[in-house]
Design an enzyme around this catalytic site. Structure first.
Site, PDB file in Angstrom:
ATOM      1  N   ARG A   1     -21.326  81.354  12.890  1.00  0.00           N
ATOM      2  CA  ARG A   1     -20.053  81.717  12.226  1.00  0.00           C
ATOM      3  C   ARG A   1     -20.110  83.122  11.642  1.00  0.00           C
ATOM      4  NH1 ARG A   1     -20.265  77.300   7.773  1.00  0.00           N
ATOM      5  NH2 ARG A   1     -22.406  78.109   7.874  1.00  0.00           N
ATOM      6  N   GLU A  60     -26.491  85.157  -1.241  1.00  0.00           N
ATOM      7  CA  GLU A  60     -26.223  85.183  -2.668  1.00  0.00           C
ATOM      8  C   GLU A  60     -26.371  86.625  -3.157  1.00  0.00           C
ATOM      9  OE1 GLU A  60     -28.883  82.533  -4.632  1.00  0.00           O
ATOM     10  OE2 GLU A  60     -28.101  80.727  -3.648  1.00  0.00           O
ATOM     11  N   GLN A  74     -18.909  92.968 -16.147  1.00  0.00           N
ATOM     12  CA  GLN A  74     -17.795  93.593 -15.434  1.00  0.00           C
ATOM     13  C   GLN A  74     -18.150  93.788 -13.978  1.00  0.00           C
ATOM     14  OE1 GLN A  74     -15.758  96.776 -17.545  1.00  0.00           O
ATOM     15  NE2 GLN A  74     -15.499  97.933 -15.631  1.00  0.00           N
ATOM     16  N   ASN A 133     -16.879  95.903 -10.668  1.00  0.00           N
ATOM     17  CA  ASN A 133     -16.007  96.982 -10.190  1.00  0.00           C
ATOM     18  C   ASN A 133     -15.971  97.002  -8.669  1.00  0.00           C
ATOM     19  OD1 ASN A 133     -15.692  97.782 -12.841  1.00  0.00           O
ATOM     20  ND2 ASN A 133     -17.295  99.334 -12.740  1.00  0.00           N
ATOM     21  N   ARG A 169     -17.939 110.011  -5.441  1.00  0.00           N
ATOM     22  CA  ARG A 169     -17.613 109.550  -6.796  1.00  0.00           C
ATOM     23  C   ARG A 169     -18.873 109.668  -7.651  1.00  0.00           C
ATOM     24  NH1 ARG A 169     -12.866 105.925  -7.134  1.00  0.00           N
ATOM     25  NH2 ARG A 169     -11.937 105.694  -5.051  1.00  0.00           N
ATOM     26  N   HIS A 175     -21.757 109.636 -12.725  1.00  0.00           N
ATOM     27  CA  HIS A 175     -21.196 109.120 -13.983  1.00  0.00           C
ATOM     28  C   HIS A 175     -22.197 108.249 -14.737  1.00  0.00           C
ATOM     29  CE1 HIS A 175     -17.155 109.340 -11.629  1.00  0.00           C
ATOM     30  NE2 HIS A 175     -17.554 110.528 -12.023  1.00  0.00           N
ATOM     31  N   LYS A 185     -26.211  98.909 -13.415  1.00  0.00           N
ATOM     32  CA  LYS A 185     -25.324  98.590 -12.299  1.00  0.00           C
ATOM     33  C   LYS A 185     -26.098  98.013 -11.129  1.00  0.00           C
ATOM     34  CE  LYS A 185     -22.392 102.368 -13.755  1.00  0.00           C
ATOM     35  NZ  LYS A 185     -22.162 103.811 -13.625  1.00  0.00           N
ATOM     36  N   HIS A 188     -24.865 107.567 -11.972  1.00  0.00           N
ATOM     37  CA  HIS A 188     -24.667 106.956 -10.656  1.00  0.00           C
ATOM     38  C   HIS A 188     -23.567 107.676  -9.905  1.00  0.00           C
ATOM     39  CE1 HIS A 188     -22.745 103.681  -8.065  1.00  0.00           C
ATOM     40  NE2 HIS A 188     -23.865 104.026  -7.450  1.00  0.00           N
ATOM     41  N   TYR A 237     -19.721  96.682  -7.484  1.00  0.00           N
ATOM     42  CA  TYR A 237     -20.884  96.722  -8.356  1.00  0.00           C
ATOM     43  C   TYR A 237     -20.645  95.992  -9.673  1.00  0.00           C
ATOM     44  CZ  TYR A 237     -18.522 101.131  -9.669  1.00  0.00           C
ATOM     45  OH  TYR A 237     -17.607 102.096 -10.009  1.00  0.00           O
ATOM     46  N   LYS A 276     -11.989 115.460 -12.397  1.00  0.00           N
ATOM     47  CA  LYS A 276     -13.044 115.229 -13.399  1.00  0.00           C
ATOM     48  C   LYS A 276     -14.411 115.572 -12.820  1.00  0.00           C
ATOM     49  CE  LYS A 276     -14.614 110.987 -14.062  1.00  0.00           C
ATOM     50  NZ  LYS A 276     -14.728 109.560 -14.499  1.00  0.00           N
ATOM     51  N   ASP A 277     -14.671 115.115 -11.604  1.00  0.00           N
ATOM     52  CA  ASP A 277     -16.005 115.331 -11.024  1.00  0.00           C
ATOM     53  C   ASP A 277     -16.194 116.785 -10.588  1.00  0.00           C
ATOM     54  OD1 ASP A 277     -16.174 112.017  -9.476  1.00  0.00           O
ATOM     55  OD2 ASP A 277     -16.445 112.719 -11.545  1.00  0.00           O
TER      56      ASP A 277
HETATM   57  C1  T46 Z   1     -14.974 103.275 -14.217  1.00  0.00           C
HETATM   58  C2  T46 Z   1     -13.667 102.658 -14.593  1.00  0.00           C
HETATM   59  C3  T46 Z   1     -12.470 103.319 -14.417  1.00  0.00           C
HETATM   60  N1  T46 Z   1     -11.301 102.731 -14.775  1.00  0.00           N
HETATM   61  C4  T46 Z   1     -10.055 103.443 -14.535  1.00  0.00           C
HETATM   62  C5  T46 Z   1     -10.004 104.845 -15.122  1.00  0.00           C
HETATM   63  C6  T46 Z   1      -9.188 105.618 -14.123  1.00  0.00           C
HETATM   64  O1  T46 Z   1      -7.800 105.484 -14.454  1.00  0.00           O
HETATM   65  C7  T46 Z   1      -9.435 104.910 -12.793  1.00  0.00           C
HETATM   66  C8  T46 Z   1     -10.429 105.645 -11.915  1.00  0.00           C
HETATM   67  O2  T46 Z   1     -11.560 105.940 -12.715  1.00  0.00           O
HETATM   68  P1  T46 Z   1     -12.676 106.951 -12.175  1.00  0.00           P
HETATM   69  O3  T46 Z   1     -12.007 108.126 -11.539  1.00  0.00           O
HETATM   70  O4  T46 Z   1     -13.635 107.200 -13.313  1.00  0.00           O
HETATM   71  O5  T46 Z   1     -13.354 106.062 -11.038  1.00  0.00           O
HETATM   72  P2  T46 Z   1     -14.698 106.455 -10.268  1.00  0.00           P
HETATM   73  O6  T46 Z   1     -14.733 107.917  -9.973  1.00  0.00           O
HETATM   74  O7  T46 Z   1     -14.846 105.496  -9.162  1.00  0.00           O
HETATM   75  O8  T46 Z   1     -15.799 106.158 -11.358  1.00  0.00           O
HETATM   76  C9  T46 Z   1     -16.915 105.321 -11.103  1.00  0.00           C
HETATM   77  O9  T46 Z   1     -17.768 106.056 -10.286  1.00  0.00           O
HETATM   78  C10 T46 Z   1     -19.164 105.858 -10.379  1.00  0.00           C
HETATM   79  C11 T46 Z   1     -19.682 105.684  -8.970  1.00  0.00           C
HETATM   80  C12 T46 Z   1     -19.637 104.793 -11.267  1.00  0.00           C
HETATM   81  O10 T46 Z   1     -20.755 104.301 -11.138  1.00  0.00           O
HETATM   82  C13 T46 Z   1     -18.803 104.366 -12.406  1.00  0.00           C
HETATM   83  O11 T46 Z   1     -18.679 102.957 -12.408  1.00  0.00           O
HETATM   84  C14 T46 Z   1     -17.459 104.943 -12.454  1.00  0.00           C
HETATM   85  O12 T46 Z   1     -17.528 106.092 -13.275  1.00  0.00           O
HETATM   86  O13 T46 Z   1      -9.959 103.621 -13.121  1.00  0.00           O
HETATM   87  C15 T46 Z   1     -11.260 101.470 -15.334  1.00  0.00           C
HETATM   88  O14 T46 Z   1     -10.190 100.964 -15.667  1.00  0.00           O
HETATM   89  N2  T46 Z   1     -12.437 100.798 -15.539  1.00  0.00           N
HETATM   90  C16 T46 Z   1     -13.643 101.349 -15.182  1.00  0.00           C
HETATM   91  O15 T46 Z   1     -14.691 100.693 -15.374  1.00  0.00           O
END
Ligand code: T46
Length: 186
Positions: free
Chosen positions: A23, A28, A46, A48, A58, A61, A71, A118, A131, A166-167
């Site tokens: 299948r 796990e 949490q 994500n 990405r 962070h 994570k 990360h 994650y 941001k990045d």
């Molecule tokens: C991280 C996070 C973000 N948000 C909201 C905030 C922003 O409005 C939107 C996108 O956030 P961001 O641009 O920070 O998402 P990523 O660039 O994927 O950030 C992640 O990227 C790297 C790989 C990571 O390991 C972190 O978990 C995290 O920083 O989601 C949330 O509501 N909850 C959350 O836990």
């Protein structure tokens, strides 16, 4: 479940036991008792999920001082170059990084402890990254480090990357004041 040390103590690559049959497959992704038996977190708070297209990067962070996150990263679709950077200023491996190719095909998981930054770069057409986190999102503690900081010398495998604003404007390591950098947790 096979667990592989990396050159950064604490960062682990995990290969779950995969049960394949006509299948498809089952594994796990996390089991509290089994992870605890290997000294891995028995509690996450949490989960994500993010989807990105090829070339999206990405990161890098981390959360500090509030709610530093450990994570457990895996890829459900596609393939990414996943990177962890030790930002604990009192760590003997401060500023060093380790990378792992995570994909739906290899089903590898990457355990990244608190105090590490990360990030990942998508190598496939699209990637779905999932994650588990040991602490909740804390916008006030959400910090970024410049992905292409020469001091980190991360050999990202694609020349062209797509970043959030941001990045793209994240600080270089030398510009981050000590009080904003993690420390080893007790
Ligand atoms: C991280 C996070 C973000 N948000 C909201 C905030 C922003 O409005 C939107 C996108 O956030 P961001 O641009 O920070 O998402 P990523 O660039 O994927 O950030 C992640 O990227 C790297 C790989 C990571 O390991 C972190 O978990 C995290 O920083 O989601 C949330 O509501 N909850 C959350 O836990």
């Amino acid at each position: 479940m096979n667990i592989f040390q990396t050159r950064l103590p604490g960062c682990l690559v995990i290969e779950p036991d995969v049960h394949a049959d006509a299948r498809g497959f089952f594994y796990e992704a996390w089991n509290a008792a089994r992870f605890a038996a290997h000294g891995l977190p028995a509690q996450f708070v949490q989960h994500n999920v993010s989807r990105s297209q090829r070339g999206v990067l990405r990161g890098l962070h981390y959360q500090w001082p509030g709610n530093p996150q450990g994570k457990l990263v895996c890829v459900l679709e596609g393939e990414v170059y996943d990177v962890a950077v030790d930002l604990r200023q009192d760590s003997p491996t401060f500023g060093q990084h380790v990378a792992a190719i995570l994909s739906a095909g290899n089903r590898r998981q990457f355990w990244i402890p608190e105090g590490f930054a990360h990030g990942f770069l998508v190598l496939s057409e699209t990637a779905l990254v999932s994650y588990l986190c040991t602490a909740p999102y804390d916008r006030a503690s959400d910090c970024a480090l410049r992905w292409n900081d020469a001091r980190l010398a991360i050999d990202w495998p694609l020349a062209q990357v797509q970043l959030s604003d941001k990045d793209a404007n994240a600080p270089f390591l030398d510009a981050i004041p000590p009080e904003c950098l993690p420390r080893c947790l007790p």
